[in-house]
Design a protein around this motif. Structure first.
Motif, short mmCIF file in Angstrom:
data_model
loop_
_atom_site.label_atom_id
_atom_site.label_comp_id
_atom_site.label_asym_id
_atom_site.label_seq_id
_atom_site.Cartn_x
_atom_site.Cartn_y
_atom_site.Cartn_z
N THR A 148 0.84 -1.20 0.00
CA THR A 148 0.00 0.00 0.00
C THR A 148 0.87 1.25 0.00
N ALA A 149 1.90 1.25 0.84
CA ALA A 149 2.82 2.40 0.90
C ALA A 149 3.58 2.57 -0.41
N GLU A 150 3.98 1.47 -1.02
CA GLU A 150 4.70 1.54 -2.30
C GLU A 150 3.83 2.17 -3.38
N ILE A 151 2.56 1.78 -3.43
CA ILE A 151 1.65 2.33 -4.43
C ILE A 151 1.46 3.83 -4.20
N ILE A 152 1.23 4.21 -2.95
CA ILE A 152 1.03 5.63 -2.64
C ILE A 152 2.30 6.43 -2.95
N ALA A 153 3.46 5.90 -2.56
CA ALA A 153 4.72 6.59 -2.82
C ALA A 153 4.93 6.81 -4.31
N ALA A 154 4.65 5.79 -5.12
CA ALA A 154 4.82 5.92 -6.56
C ALA A 154 3.88 6.97 -7.13
N GLU A 155 2.64 6.98 -6.67
CA GLU A 155 1.66 7.95 -7.15
C GLU A 155 2.05 9.38 -6.77
N LEU A 156 2.59 9.54 -5.56
CA LEU A 156 2.94 10.88 -5.07
C LEU A 156 4.34 11.32 -5.48
N GLY A 157 5.12 10.38 -6.03
CA GLY A 157 6.47 10.72 -6.46
C GLY A 157 7.42 10.96 -5.32
N ILE A 158 7.23 10.22 -4.22
CA ILE A 158 8.16 10.34 -3.08
C ILE A 158 8.79 8.99 -2.82
N GLU A 159 9.95 9.01 -2.20
CA GLU A 159 10.67 7.78 -1.91
C GLU A 159 10.01 7.02 -0.76
N LEU A 160 9.93 5.69 -0.90
CA LEU A 160 9.40 4.88 0.18
C LEU A 160 10.40 4.86 1.33
N GLY A 161 9.92 5.20 2.52
CA GLY A 161 10.78 5.28 3.69
C GLY A 161 10.84 4.00 4.49
N ALA A 162 11.20 4.13 5.74
CA ALA A 162 11.49 3.00 6.60
C ALA A 162 10.26 2.18 6.94
N ALA A 163 10.50 0.92 7.30
CA ALA A 163 9.48 0.05 7.88
C ALA A 163 9.73 -0.03 9.39
N TYR A 164 8.68 0.16 10.17
CA TYR A 164 8.78 0.19 11.64
C TYR A 164 8.14 -1.07 12.22
N PRO A 165 8.93 -1.97 12.80
CA PRO A 165 8.36 -3.21 13.35
C PRO A 165 7.29 -2.97 14.42
N GLU A 166 7.35 -1.85 15.13
CA GLU A 166 6.35 -1.56 16.16
C GLU A 166 4.94 -1.40 15.58
N LEU A 167 4.87 -1.15 14.26
CA LEU A 167 3.58 -0.91 13.62
C LEU A 167 2.88 -2.19 13.15
N ILE A 168 3.49 -3.35 13.36
CA ILE A 168 2.84 -4.60 12.98
C ILE A 168 1.51 -4.73 13.72
N GLU A 169 0.55 -5.38 13.06
CA GLU A 169 -0.79 -5.51 13.63
C GLU A 169 -0.79 -6.34 14.91
N ARG A 170 -1.86 -6.20 15.69
CA ARG A 170 -2.06 -7.00 16.89
C ARG A 170 -1.87 -8.48 16.56
N ASP A 171 -1.19 -9.19 17.43
CA ASP A 171 -0.92 -10.61 17.23
C ASP A 171 -2.09 -11.42 17.79
N TYR A 172 -2.79 -12.12 16.90
CA TYR A 172 -3.89 -12.98 17.32
C TYR A 172 -3.46 -14.43 17.48
N ALA A 173 -2.18 -14.68 17.27
CA ALA A 173 -1.57 -15.98 17.56
C ALA A 173 -2.36 -17.13 16.95
N SER A 174 -2.81 -18.08 17.77
CA SER A 174 -3.45 -19.30 17.25
C SER A 174 -4.79 -19.04 16.58
N ARG A 175 -5.36 -17.83 16.75
CA ARG A 175 -6.64 -17.53 16.14
C ARG A 175 -6.51 -16.91 14.75
N GLU A 176 -5.29 -16.62 14.31
CA GLU A 176 -5.12 -15.99 13.00
C GLU A 176 -5.57 -16.95 11.90
#
Length: 206
Positions: free
Chosen positions: A61-89
């Motif tokens: 999603t970020a790559e698509i938006i970055a390409a459309e806006l003409g800006i460089e894709l920046g860092a990925a932040y591990p803290e932003l990963i979704e809530r872990d639902y573990a065995s229920r995923e």
């Protein structure tokens, strides 16, 4: 500094109400179209950077938006990963998803831990980008529905409803604290009492 917290586009698991959490599920074609539409909404404004969760649905999603806006894709932040639902995923929730593990969700990540990660992530983005971009920077942050919802709820001190795929949620760092300006592209003042009671069952768990 303003951050636009953008939920990634749709995946097949979103389509079928399956809990995604930390599972690395790609966008579907609808999700890619949603990312392009999100870029159109962001296009009138100047963006200093776009960053994301490292999970592929957020990153693409970020790559698509970055390409459309003409800006460089920046860092990925591990803290932003979704809530872990573990065995229920991968399953479909048929009961309310609790804030803490229980007999039906024995190993899910506690709500408080998710909110703490979200708050830490936006602080990290702020602190890493301020020296580069200054107080007036606009940063797009692509991540996930539940972590956005829990983070906004923590900032506002009240429950926030369902976060839509590819919708933007704006926060501003001002006077030493974060201010929530919009949720799902709507001004927050107009949503003061609008809480979707179904959000703990289906909708934004990924």
């Amino acid at each position: 500094m303003r951050l636009e917290l953008i939920r990634h586009g749709q995946t097949d698991w979103n389509l079928h109400d399956q809990l995604q959490g930390s599972s690395d599920i790609p966008l579907n074609d609808t999700g890619r179209e949603q990312a392009h539409r999100a870029a159109l909404l962001l296009a009138p404004y100047e963006w200093s950077a776009i960053v994301s969760s490292p999970l592929m649905r957020a990153r693409e999603t970020a790559e698509i938006i970055a390409a459309e806006l003409g800006i460089e894709l920046g860092a990925a932040y591990p803290e932003l990963i979704e809530r872990d639902y573990a065995s229920r995923e991968g399953t479909v929730a048929t009961t309310k998803i609790p804030d803490e593990p229980n007999e039906f969700f024995p190993d899910i990540e506690p709500r408080g831990a998710v909110a703490e990660r979200g708050l830490a992530a936006i602080a990290d983005i702020r602190d890493s980008r301020l020296p580069l971009d200054g107080d007036g920077a606009n940063i797009a942050v692509v991540c996930h529905g539940t972590i956005i919802r829990f983070t906004l709820s923590a900032l506002l001190g009240r429950e926030v409803g369902h976060i839509h795929n590819a919708a933007a949620n704006q926060i501003e760092w001002r006077d030493g604290r974060w201010h929530v300006l919009s949720i799902n592209d709507e001004p927050v003042d107009s949503l003061a009492d609008a809480v979707d009671e179904t959000v703990s069952v289906v909708g934004d768990q990924g």
